[in-house]
Motif scaffolding. Structure first.
Motif, PDB file in Angstrom:
ATOM      1  N   ASP A 336       0.827  -1.208   0.000  1.00 15.88           N
ATOM      2  CA  ASP A 336       0.000   0.000   0.000  1.00 15.88           C
ATOM      3  C   ASP A 336       0.861   1.257   0.000  1.00 15.88           C
ATOM      4  O   ASP A 336       0.539   2.241  -0.656  1.00 15.88           O
ATOM      5  CB  ASP A 336      -0.917   0.020   1.230  1.00 15.88           C
ATOM      6  CG  ASP A 336      -2.051  -0.994   1.141  1.00 15.88           C
ATOM      7  OD1 ASP A 336      -2.321  -1.477   0.027  1.00 15.88           O
ATOM      8  OD2 ASP A 336      -2.655  -1.301   2.184  1.00 15.88           O
ATOM      9  N   LYS A 339       2.520   1.818  -3.488  1.00 20.17           N
ATOM     10  CA  LYS A 339       1.636   1.918  -4.657  1.00 20.17           C
ATOM     11  C   LYS A 339       1.619   3.288  -5.311  1.00 20.17           C
ATOM     12  O   LYS A 339       1.120   3.416  -6.427  1.00 20.17           O
ATOM     13  CB  LYS A 339       0.223   1.498  -4.271  1.00 20.17           C
ATOM     14  CG  LYS A 339       0.029  -0.004  -4.392  1.00 20.17           C
ATOM     15  CD  LYS A 339      -1.367  -0.446  -4.014  1.00 20.17           C
ATOM     16  CE  LYS A 339      -1.484  -1.973  -4.094  1.00 20.17           C
ATOM     17  NZ  LYS A 339      -2.776  -2.457  -3.592  1.00 20.17           N
ATOM     18  N   GLN A 418      -7.167   0.380   4.490  1.00 20.32           N
ATOM     19  CA  GLN A 418      -6.006   0.481   3.599  1.00 20.32           C
ATOM     20  C   GLN A 418      -5.322   1.835   3.819  1.00 20.32           C
ATOM     21  O   GLN A 418      -5.996   2.854   3.997  1.00 20.32           O
ATOM     22  CB  GLN A 418      -6.474   0.361   2.151  1.00 20.32           C
ATOM     23  CG  GLN A 418      -5.387   0.401   1.106  1.00 20.32           C
ATOM     24  CD  GLN A 418      -5.988   0.281  -0.291  1.00 20.32           C
ATOM     25  OE1 GLN A 418      -6.875   1.041  -0.656  1.00 20.32           O
ATOM     26  NE2 GLN A 418      -5.512  -0.670  -1.052  1.00 20.32           N
TER      27      GLN A 418
END
Length: 628
Positions: A336, A339, A418
Motif C-alpha cells: 500500500d 503503490k 487500507q
C-alpha cells in the motif's frame, strides 16, 4: 465474524468525525449545490506545500506533493463561478447554511460560539483548487448520552466540501468542480467511546439530529463518517469513508485485530534482536537473475528497459506474510505504501509464485547474502520508481519494529482498511482574511431555539398517534428519509395508511427485482397524482415503480399508458366481469357465493392495476347474487 474482546483491558478509545452535506446553496457563493456531468470548461493547476508560521511542513501535505501530480478541473458556469475557480474572493457565508448548523448544534446539546471565525486548512491533494479548505467552529461542548455513558462533542464546524474526483491517472488527477463549496457540517466527538456498538449508537444519534432539520442532502456521498481508533500500546489511526452505520462496529473490530497483530509482529522482531537502524536503504539490482523469467510482470518491465531491485529486510522472514486482518498481511501494508510508485511488490514469504521460480528466489537470497531469518522485497519498474517504492517499504519495515504507525486509512467494503497517508499535523490551519467575523446574536439564538425541529424518534411517535400507522412502518419511513415526502402526500389528500404502505412495503418489496434507488421523489409524486385524479388504481403502483426503476427517464403517466394500467370505466370493468362470470357459470350455479374467491381471483387477473379492488369485489358479488 465479530471477535469477543475485553475492550476495557485493551484500552479501546474511539472518536467519530461525521460530515454531512447541507441542502442549501454553496457556502461562499450563491450557486446551486447540485452535481452535473455537463462540462463547459477545464483548467489545470499544480499545488505545493508551504512552511507554516511555526516553521513546520504538514506531513500529509508533503506526502501528496511527493506524488508529483498535476490537477485538471472540469466545470460548467451554472455550478462553478469564479469563487470556486479561486479567481474571486469568497462571498459572505450562506445564511441558511449557518442557521441549519446552529439548529444541529442545539439538537446535540452544544453551545454556539458568539462569533464565527473562518480558517484555512491546507489541503493539497487537488480536491480544493485553492490548496486549502475553509472551515469555522459553530458550536462547542455538546454531548450524546448512551447506555455506556456520555460522549462529548467538543466542536461542531461548518466547512466547504471538496471537488468530486472523476479519474486518477499516473501523473494527474481529474476533478469535477460541482461538489466544491457545498456546505458541510463536521461533528467531532471526544475519544470517550469504549465499545464498538457504542460508536454505532452515537453515530445514529448524530445522524438523527442532522436529518431532523430536513435540510441535509440524501444519497451516496452526502454523508461521510470517519473513525479515530486506538488501543493501549498501539496508535491513533484515522479511518476515513465509513458509509454504512452497521459497518462501524465491524471496522473498529478489524482495526483492533490489525493493531494487536502488528504489536505481536513488533514483539517478535524485537525478540529476534532487530532494530530500525538495521534496515538499510541498500537497493540491489537483481535484473540479471530474471533474464529468462516466466513472471509476466517482471518480463514486461525488463523488456521496456526497467530494472528489478531488491532490498534486504533482516530478521523479517515469515513475518511479511503474517496475516493482520482477514486477507491482508504486513506485506499488503508495505505494498500500500509503495503503490504511489509501482503497482505491487514481491516478497520472500509469498515466493515462489506469480511465475517466479525457486531457482530465481535462491538467486536473490544468494546475491543479497540472506540468513535463515532474513527476508527480501522485490520491485520491478524503471530505476527511479523502483528505488522510491523500496524506500517506502524500508520506512514501513522500520515502523513495524516500533509497533503501530499513526496514519490515515481508507475503509474498505469488507471492514478492512487500507493506508492513505500519514496523519495530518497541526501546522495546517491559518486565518481566513477574506471573511470577517460573523456575530451570532442572542436574537438569532432565541429564534432558532424557539423553532427547533423534532428528532426522528419524536416524529415516529407522532406518526403513530396522529396518523394511526404501525410503528414499524413509521420507523422505516423516518429511517429511510421518506418522512418528508410522506407528510407531503398526506397534505395532497392521500390516506396515511396508503402513503406509508406504498413508500415502505411496495418499494421495499421491489428491492430484489429492480434498482429502486432510481425511483425519485418526483416519480412517486407523479404516480400519486395519477391515483388522486382517478387515472390509476392503487394496485398499479407496484408495476409502475418496477418499470420506472429500470427506466427512470420515463414518466409515471407514460408507464401507466404503455403497461395498460390506466383505470377502465365502470362499464368496461363490468363487461370484463360478465365475461369471467359467463365462463364459469356452472361453478357459480353449483357453489353460489362459495365461488366468490375463485371468480374474484380470475377477474383480478384481468383487471389488476386497471380497476379498484373494491369496485371489482362489489360487482362480482352482485353478479354471483343474481345467478344464485
Amino acid at each position: 465474524m465479530m471477535m469477543a474482546y475485553d475492550y476495557e483491558k485493551l484500552g479501546l478509545k474511539v472518536g467519530l468525525e461525521i460530515h454531512r452535506q447541507l441542502d442549501t446553496k454553496k457556502l461562499f457563493s450563491p450557486v446551486p449545490s447540485e452535481l452535473s456531468d455537463e462540462v463547459e470548461f477545464t483548467f489545470q493547476r499544480r499545488l505545493r506545500p508551504t512552511i507554516s508560521e511555526l516553521g513546520e511542513i504538514d506531513p500529509a501535505a508533503l506526502e501528496e506533493f511527493k506524488k508529483g501530480k498535476s490537477y485538471i478541473y472540469e466545470g460548467n458556469h451554472l455550478l462553478a463561478d469564479l469563487v470556486y475557480m479561486d479567481e474571486e474572493p469568497p462571498h459572505m457565508p450562506d445564511e441558511e447554511a449557518l442557521k441549519v448548523s446552529l439548529q444541529i448544534s442545539y439538537l446535540l446539546n452544544a453551545t454556539p460560539v458568539d462569533e464565527v471565525h473562518f480558517m484555512r486548512k491546507i489541503v493539497i491533494d487537488g480536491s480544493n483548487v485553492s490548496g486549502f479548505q475553509r472551515t469555522a467552529i459553530i458550536a462547542m461542548n455538546g454531548k450524546v448520552d448512551t447506555p455506556w455513558g456520555s460522549v462529548g462533542i467538543p466542536t461542531i464546524c461548518l466547512e466547504e466540501d471538496a471537488c468530486r474526483i472523476v479519474e486518477r491517472r499516473e501523473k494527474e488527477v481529474i476533478y469535477r468542480l460541482d461538489r466544491l463549496g457545498i456546505p458541510l457540517v463536521e461533528i467531532s466527538t471526544t475519544p470517550d467511546i469504549h465499545h464498538p456498538e457504542q460508536a454505532k449508537v452515537v453515530a445514529k444519534y448524530i445522524g438523527d439530529a442532522l436529518r431532523a432539520t430536513r435540510k441535509v442532502k440524501r444519497g451516496l456521498g452526502t454523508i461521510r463518517q470517519d473513525l479515530n481508533v486506538s488501543i493501549r500500546g498501539g496508535a491513533r489511526v484515522e479511518i476515513k469513508g465509513v458509509q454504512e452505520l452497521d459497518m462501524i462496529p465491524v471496522i473498529i473490530e478489524r482495526e483492533i485485530e490489525r493493531q494487536l497483530n502488528l504489536l505481536k509482529i513488533r514483539d517478535e522482531l524485537r525478540e529476534r534482536g532487530v532494530k530500525p537502524e538495521d534496515i538499510k536503504e541498500e537497493f540491489h539490482d537483481v535484473t540479471d537473475i530474471f533474464e529468462n523469467t516466466e513472471s509476466k510482470i517482471i518480463a514486461r518491465t525488463v523488456k521496456r528497459g526497467g530494472k528489478v531491485l531488491a532490498v534486504k529486510l533482516p530478521k523479517f522472514r515469515g513475518l511479511i506474510g503474517r496475516e493482520i486482518q482477514p486477507g491482508r498481511r504486513l506485506g499488503t501494508e508495505m505494498a500500500d505504501r509503495a503503490k504511489k510508485y509501482v503497482k505491487g511488490i514481491f516478497h520472500i514469504d509469498e515466493l515462489p509464485n506469480y511465475g517466479i521460480t525457486e531457482l530465481e528466489v535462491n538467486g536473490v537470497i544468494e546475491k543479497l547474502g540472506l540468513g535463515e531469518e532474513d527476508a527480501f522485497v522485490l520491485v520491478a519498474a524503471d530505476e527511479e520508481r523502483a528505488k522510491n517504492a523500496l524506500h517506502e517499504v524500508v520506512q514501513r519495515a522500520r515502523e513495524a519494529i516500533e509497533g503501530v504507525p499513526e496514519e490515515t486509512r481508507r475503509a474498505l467494503p469488507d471492514g478492512n482498511t487500507q493506508y492513505m497517508r500519514p496523519l495530518p499535523g497541526k501546522a495546517r490551519m491559518y486565518p481566513e482574511t477574506d471573511i470577517p467575523p460573523i456575530l451570532i446574536t442572542s436574537e438569532m439564538k432565541d429564534d432558532i431555539l424557539a423553532n427547533l425541529p423534532e428528532l426522528p424518534q419524536e416524529r415516529v411517535e407522532r406518526y403513530v398517534k396522529e396518523y394511526g400507522i404501525d410503528k414499524s412502518l413509521a420507523e422505516t419511513l423516518v429511517n429511510d428519509e421518506r418522512d418528508e415526502l410522506f407528510e407531503e402526500l398526506i397534505a395532497r389528500g392521500v390516506k396515511p395508511s396508503l402513503a406509508a404502505s406504498i413508500l415502505v412495503v411496495v418499494l421495499k418489496g421491489l428491492k430484489k427485482e429492480a434498482p429502486i434507488e432510481n425511483i425519485t421523489d418526483d416519480h412517486i409524486r407523479e404516480a400519486f397524482d395519477l391515483y388522486l385524479n382517478g387515472k390509476i388504481a392503487k394496485e398499479a403502483f407496484e408495476e409502475i415503480f418496477k418499470e420506472l426503476a429500470k427506466n427512470p427517464k420515463k414518466s409515471a403517466a407514460q408507464v401507466a399508458e404503455e403497461k395498460g394500467l390506466t383505470l377502465l370505466s365502470e362499464e368496461e370493468v363490468e363487461r370484463i366481469i360478465d365475461e369471467v362470470v359467463q365462463a364459469n357459470i356452472d361453478v357459480i350455479k353449483a357453489k353460489g357465493m362459495g365461488a366468490m374467491g375463485m371468480i374474484m381471483g380470475r377477474a383480478m387477473a384481468k383487471l389488476r392495476g386497471r380497476a379498484d379492488g373494491k369496485l371489482v369485489s362489489t360487482l362480482v358479488r352482485k353478479k354471483i347474487g343474481e345467478l344464485s
